[in-house]
Design an enzyme around this catalytic site. Structure first.
Site, PDB file in Angstrom:
ATOM      1  N   ASP A   1       0.827  -1.195   0.000  1.00 26.46           N
ATOM      2  CA  ASP A   1       0.000   0.000   0.000  1.00 26.46           C
ATOM      3  C   ASP A   1       0.868   1.255   0.000  1.00 26.46           C
ATOM      4  OD1 ASP A   1      -2.350   1.337  -0.074  1.00 26.46           O
ATOM      5  OD2 ASP A   1      -2.863   1.074   2.035  1.00 26.46           O
TER       6      ASP A   1
ATOM      7  N   TYR B   1       5.937 -10.224   6.506  1.00 32.93           N
ATOM      8  CA  TYR B   1       5.962  -8.790   6.737  1.00 32.93           C
ATOM      9  C   TYR B   1       6.512  -8.495   8.120  1.00 32.93           C
ATOM     10  CZ  TYR B   1       3.169  -7.498   2.614  1.00 32.93           C
ATOM     11  OH  TYR B   1       2.730  -7.266   1.329  1.00 32.93           O
TER      12      TYR B   1
END
Length: 507
Positions: free
Chosen positions: A117, A173
């Site tokens: 994002d 992540y």
């Protein structure tokens, strides 16, 4: 003077046309040299008589990293500055992509392992496609063209059918949380400060952040526990050093209730002992010790497994099969110090993630750690028939650490190179510290992004976080689905495949 023709004059005659058996074939017309997507049209002769070297396209996987600041995410988006847009242009200018394929990635089998994002960085991103890798030096040419915050580590040859999205088993992540964010008494909201008055464990108004989002230069995460005789002094002083606007605890509440536009903040200070007698302050420094680590890991463990994460994303309903995701592991065992700020390193491994999913999981975990929500609320939020407004942590601390290809490596280990970051560990670590970690620390120090977000983490903004039983929550936002069993069966296929973010829901 012309002489007339005589019988002795010989007349030249044209030779008879050759018979079909003796006629030579017309020379083959030279085909015009053009660049196409075929691997077979790679040899042609130059006009000077010497052969010009032609190269074949190869299917490769490219490993690279980037710092997401200033970009609108990884995926190419018309009118927006994206990582993918800059990378595609660099591949063209480096000679890896021909002119007619420029701007049309489908022609060279483009695929990405993960989408990130806006503002999210990556250390182990992978893309794949069919490119011209010769002459040698493709990595160097790409790095010369790309900005410094995007770095190509290298590439590896892969099978013709390889697709970096479909063949990626898992994504890992990392989210860096400032240690002070886990301290229940740090950067509290206005209501909590007022409620603490008279409790013997009073909180003071935050020195670094104003209630209207202003940032005041100073030390991050400071807070005080003062006795009832504490003197609160305004930081506005006269030139001769005499303090002004000194107030006591009796009118502290009224001072805190005034939401003015002034940037002047109230500060708890030590007053000259000769003028004001004060009891010693009872301060303790919060640290991420064994007890805190044990509790935070227990909170994160609620997410592990297969769950319906419709409350942890946007634009995805609970009935949508894509809302069901599988988390392999989630833990926070290490603390790293970056430019004087301690961060807790949270690592999450999953098959795929949706829009804001990781940031919302972190946001909920921090709310529980700060006693703003009960731990049981996480299990409630994972229910399909309950809708809860979950806080979203800032994007600055999140980055893609690595894309994993375990199944591919196992199947092709005898004929192809292993797809991993092992060969680029040193370069990746250097890039991470220079660009990603330094950006996270400097942003927090200069702008106080997480600190300001903590002030909004209260029951006024998130009423669903209040301590209440499941029945109360169900009474507010219960949605029962009569087709629960059918939806659960459809969602099983989602866990096997998926991008880091779906088209309608990504992170």
């Amino acid at each position: 003077m012309e002489t007339p023709d005589t019988p002795d004059t010989k007349i030249a005659k044209s030779p008879p046309p050759p018979s079909p058996t003796t006629q030579e074939p017309d020379p083959k017309r030279v085909k015009m040299s053009t660049t196409t997507t075929s691997d077979d049209e790679e040899t042609a002769s130059a006009t000077n008589g010497t052969k010009k070297q032609r190269y074949k396209r190869r299917k490769i996987a490219i490993f690279f990293a980037y710092c997401g600041v200033g970009y609108q995410g990884m995926q190419k988006n018309p009118g927006a500055k994206t990582i993918e847009g800059d990378l595609e242009e660099a591949l063209f200018h480096s000679g890896a992509v021909p002119e007619q394929d420029r701007g049309n990635p489908k022609r060279y089998d483009w695929a990405r392992s993960a989408r990130t994002d806006k503002g999210v960085s990556a250390v182990g991103q992978v893309v794949s496609g069919r490119f011209y890798i010769d002459p040698p030096g493709l990595v160097e040419r790409l790095n010369r063209i790309l900005p410094a915050q995007i770095q190509i580590f290298g590439y590896k040859r892969v099978t013709a059918s390889f697709n970096s999205k479909k063949f990626c088993d898992r994504r890992r992540y990392v989210y860096l949380i400032p240690v002070f964010a886990l301290d229940p008494n740090c950067h509290r909201d206005r209501e909590s400060v007022l409620a603490s008055l008279g409790s013997g464990n009073e909180l003071v108004k935050c020195l670094e952040c104003s209630e209207r989002g202003r940032k005041v230069a100073g030390v991050m995460g400071k807070r005080s526990f003062e006795s009832k005789s504490t003197i609160v002094q305004s930081d506005v002083s006269s030139k001769n050093g005499e303090s002004g606007n000194v107030i006591t605890e009796d009118n502290l509440a009224s001072e805190l209730e005034e939401a003015t536009d002034s940037s002047v903040q109230n500060e708890v200070t030590d007053v000259d002992k000769a003028n004001v007698e004060k009891k010693p302050a009872e301060e303790r420094r919060f640290c991420y010790g064994e007890e805190e680590k044990k509790r935070f890991n227990r909170i994160l463990k609620h997410y592990v497994g297969s769950h319906n994460f419709h409350n942890f994303t946007t634009r995805t309903k609970a009935e949508d099969p894509s809302a069901r995701r599988y988390i392999v592991s989630f833990h926070a065992n290490n603390v790293v110090n970056v430019e004087g700020i301690d961060f807790v390193k949270c690592e999450v491994v999953g098959q795929s993630f949706m829009l804001h999913q990781i940031r919302k999981m972190i946001g909920m975990a921090i709310a529980v750690m700060r006693n703003c929500a009960s731990e049981s609320l996480i299990e409630t939020a994972l229910r399909k028939d309950v809708n809860i407004n979950v806080p979203t942590a800032p994007e600055v601390g999140l980055y893609l650490d690595e894309c994993l290809f375990a199944s591919y490596n196992q199947k092709w280990k005898d004929s192809h190179e292993e797809l991993s970051m092992k060969a680029y560990e040193e370069e990746a670590e250097e890039f991470k510290m220079k660009f990603i970690y330094s950006h996270i620390a400097s942003t927090e120090r200069e702008e106080g992004v997480v600190a300001l977000w903590l002030h909004s983490l209260n029951h006024r903004n998130y009423p669903d976080l209040r301590d209440c039983n499941v029945e109360t929550i169900e009474g507010m936002s219960l949605k029962v689905d009569d087709n629960t069993d059918n939806t659960e069966e459809k969602s099983a296929s989602v866990e096997k495949n998926g991008d880091t973010e779906t088209q309608s829901a990504k992170d």
